[in-house]
Scaffold this motif. Sequence first.
Motif, PDB file in Angstrom:
ATOM      1  N   ALA A   1       0.819  -1.221   0.000  1.00 31.14           N
ATOM      2  CA  ALA A   1       0.000   0.000   0.000  1.00 31.14           C
ATOM      3  C   ALA A   1       0.850   1.268   0.000  1.00 31.14           C
ATOM      4  O   ALA A   1       0.483   2.271  -0.597  1.00 31.14           O
ATOM      5  CB  ALA A   1      -0.931   0.006   1.210  1.00 31.14           C
ATOM      6  N   SER A   2       1.981   1.237   0.667  1.00 29.24           N
ATOM      7  CA  SER A   2       2.817   2.426   0.777  1.00 29.24           C
ATOM      8  C   SER A   2       4.094   2.278  -0.048  1.00 29.24           C
ATOM      9  O   SER A   2       4.762   1.245   0.031  1.00 29.24           O
ATOM     10  CB  SER A   2       3.204   2.679   2.242  1.00 29.24           C
ATOM     11  OG  SER A   2       4.156   3.715   2.333  1.00 29.24           O
ATOM     12  N   PRO A   3       4.442   3.307  -0.836  1.00 34.02           N
ATOM     13  CA  PRO A   3       5.735   3.279  -1.551  1.00 34.02           C
ATOM     14  C   PRO A   3       6.914   3.139  -0.588  1.00 34.02           C
ATOM     15  O   PRO A   3       7.983   2.666  -0.966  1.00 34.02           O
ATOM     16  CB  PRO A   3       5.771   4.633  -2.262  1.00 34.02           C
ATOM     17  CG  PRO A   3       4.354   5.096  -2.327  1.00 34.02           C
ATOM     18  CD  PRO A   3       3.692   4.535  -1.111  1.00 34.02           C
ATOM     19  N   GLN A   4       6.713   3.554   0.652  1.00 32.46           N
ATOM     20  CA  GLN A   4       7.781   3.464   1.641  1.00 32.46           C
ATOM     21  C   GLN A   4       8.201   2.015   1.894  1.00 32.46           C
ATOM     22  O   GLN A   4       9.353   1.746   2.219  1.00 32.46           O
ATOM     23  CB  GLN A   4       7.329   4.101   2.962  1.00 32.46           C
ATOM     24  CG  GLN A   4       7.249   5.611   2.919  1.00 32.46           C
ATOM     25  CD  GLN A   4       8.607   6.241   2.693  1.00 32.46           C
ATOM     26  OE1 GLN A   4       9.597   5.845   3.295  1.00 32.46           O
ATOM     27  NE2 GLN A   4       8.663   7.232   1.808  1.00 32.46           N
TER      28      GLN A   4
ATOM     29  N   GLY B   1       8.497  -0.357  -0.351  1.00 34.39           N
ATOM     30  CA  GLY B   1       9.481  -0.685  -1.386  1.00 34.39           C
ATOM     31  C   GLY B   1      10.813   0.015  -1.158  1.00 34.39           C
ATOM     32  O   GLY B   1      11.883  -0.566  -1.387  1.00 34.39           O
ATOM     33  N   ILE B   2      10.757   1.275  -0.711  1.00 36.41           N
ATOM     34  CA  ILE B   2      11.998   2.031  -0.472  1.00 36.41           C
ATOM     35  C   ILE B   2      12.805   1.388   0.651  1.00 36.41           C
ATOM     36  O   ILE B   2      14.012   1.169   0.527  1.00 36.41           O
ATOM     37  CB  ILE B   2      11.675   3.500  -0.135  1.00 36.41           C
ATOM     38  CG1 ILE B   2      11.076   4.206  -1.356  1.00 36.41           C
ATOM     39  CG2 ILE B   2      12.928   4.240   0.339  1.00 36.41           C
ATOM     40  CD1 ILE B   2      10.513   5.588  -1.062  1.00 36.41           C
TER      41      ILE B   2
ATOM     42  N   ALA C   1      13.777  -9.473   2.698  1.00 31.31           N
ATOM     43  CA  ALA C   1      14.785  -8.568   2.123  1.00 31.31           C
ATOM     44  C   ALA C   1      16.171  -8.897   2.663  1.00 31.31           C
ATOM     45  O   ALA C   1      17.144  -9.008   1.903  1.00 31.31           O
ATOM     46  CB  ALA C   1      14.427  -7.118   2.441  1.00 31.31           C
ATOM     47  N   GLN C   2      16.251  -9.072   3.972  1.00 33.17           N
ATOM     48  CA  GLN C   2      17.554  -9.332   4.581  1.00 33.17           C
ATOM     49  C   GLN C   2      18.113 -10.694   4.181  1.00 33.17           C
ATOM     50  O   GLN C   2      19.296 -10.818   3.866  1.00 33.17           O
ATOM     51  CB  GLN C   2      17.436  -9.246   6.104  1.00 33.17           C
ATOM     52  CG  GLN C   2      17.168  -7.830   6.603  1.00 33.17           C
ATOM     53  CD  GLN C   2      16.964  -7.791   8.110  1.00 33.17           C
ATOM     54  OE1 GLN C   2      16.065  -8.416   8.647  1.00 33.17           O
ATOM     55  NE2 GLN C   2      17.813  -7.063   8.795  1.00 33.17           N
TER      56      GLN C   2
ATOM     57  N   VAL D   1      13.529   7.255   3.240  1.00 34.10           N
ATOM     58  CA  VAL D   1      12.605   6.540   4.134  1.00 34.10           C
ATOM     59  C   VAL D   1      11.839   7.538   4.995  1.00 34.10           C
ATOM     60  O   VAL D   1      12.432   8.418   5.613  1.00 34.10           O
ATOM     61  CB  VAL D   1      13.386   5.545   5.030  1.00 34.10           C
ATOM     62  CG1 VAL D   1      12.461   4.927   6.070  1.00 34.10           C
ATOM     63  CG2 VAL D   1      14.031   4.457   4.182  1.00 34.10           C
ATOM     64  N   ASN D   2      10.500   7.396   5.062  1.00 32.47           N
ATOM     65  CA  ASN D   2       9.632   8.280   5.837  1.00 32.47           C
ATOM     66  C   ASN D   2       8.646   7.428   6.626  1.00 32.47           C
ATOM     67  O   ASN D   2       7.701   6.877   6.063  1.00 32.47           O
ATOM     68  CB  ASN D   2       8.893   9.247   4.906  1.00 32.47           C
ATOM     69  CG  ASN D   2       8.106  10.308   5.673  1.00 32.47           C
ATOM     70  OD1 ASN D   2       7.427  10.005   6.651  1.00 32.47           O
ATOM     71  ND2 ASN D   2       8.186  11.545   5.222  1.00 32.47           N
TER      72      ASN D   2
END
Length: 474
Positions: A262-265, A267-268, A401-402, A452-453
């Motif tokens: 839902a948030s682009p964050q 993916g970032i 991711a890790q 990142v936000n």
Amino acid sequence: MASGEVFDTKTKSPSLPRVNLLTMFRLGLFQMGLSMMSILTLGVLNRVMIQEIAIPATLVSVVLALPLFVAPSRVWFGQISDAKPLWGYHRTAYVWVGAAIFAIAAFLAIQVIWQLNLAATSAGGWTWTTQTIGWTAILSLIFAIYGLGISASGTAFAALLVDISEEDNRSKVVGVVWSMLMVGIIVGAIISSKLLTPDATTATLQASVNRLFMIVPAIVFGLAIAATLGVEKKYSQYLSRTTLVNREDTITLGKAWEILTASPQTGIFFTFLLVMTLCLFMQDPVLEPYAGQVFKMPLAESTKLNVFYGTGVLIAYGVSGFLIVPRLGKRRTAKLGCILVAFCTLLLGISGFTANPAFLKLSLILFGLATGVLTTAAVSLMLDLTVAESAGTFIGAWGLAQAMARGVAVVLGGTLLDIGRKLLPNLVLAYGLVFALEAVGMLVSIWFLNRVNVTEFKTSTKLAIASVLESDLD
């Protein structure tokens, strides 16, 4: 309502107590066990397979990375632990079952490695024959199962940390629990060096390694139980935080994916974790061979290098969690950590030109300090970028991711070493190629970190959860 107090949606009773320092250290026993297992795979097996058995470093790194390449299962394990309690627990039972699986798989893996060595010896050296292909396939399957066990237990454990902590004490929880990760590296390195026979022949080496792979996994399984026994029941706020009480099957895997994206964050931060982790662990498969081939250290001594690295990280975890992160903030501390890690990887490469073990050990202490600063900040930020309703799912995504990045790092480290051996004039430069690329990549990760936000992430994700629940009620 008092600060930090929540009420259970079922009973309207005051919330469960806040987790205390003693419990934080007890929880850390699980992380301690995981790092002891990592010593076996990336501190003993890599050296045995590359140097003692002379298997190509690229193949070794691919096999050792397989537990990390099954990391997509982390998202599924996280979603399952959110939705389906096992034996009445959302987290604890998954931790225990996963620990049993990876402990057994580790012992089986070393038995297959000896068979692989016999097959290679009978062929007159490493070459692809029917036997070596067959044993390599079996070893790969065992390492994949080992990875599934790690994924199940590790994801559920990290979600448990979210369940029992608040935003204001999360960096302390991370600092204490992850400091035990480094205690495990130190303890695991010491136990390994004591149980391994110095300057051993193949026969005596096999006996000492077998003993090591029986004792350590058994200890680790016991630590997993001791770490989590009773904690979820006493401290977990999962049911009181989430809006999904009595509707445990509401968020399916498909809907969890809607929330996750839902948030682009998302993916970032996912990309930041990928790049940062890749550059933090590229030296994992080559460090002990580096010590053996360039610094002429025997197996037992090269395994003890983890003590120097672990000591640095351990000190940094405590200092970062209690002092640096609260003052600088999570993102600024993470940026500082990236810069320090880049500098220290260059030091590791430079140490090879001296062939001085003392310089290598000093470089590893500094590298450990830098890693501890970066990891504390990054993990604290990771837990902030997690919502209560889908804690397991988000932890699974961050773990994905890790783990994927660490898997690629292990393969890339071994492959770069083989490339360096062929293209560069000496071993020091071949190993230095690995360290130099780590430093460059770590600086690249800062670019993603700057974007990142946390506030934007929380707003977008909460709206997505509300949308999913509304559509489910229609």
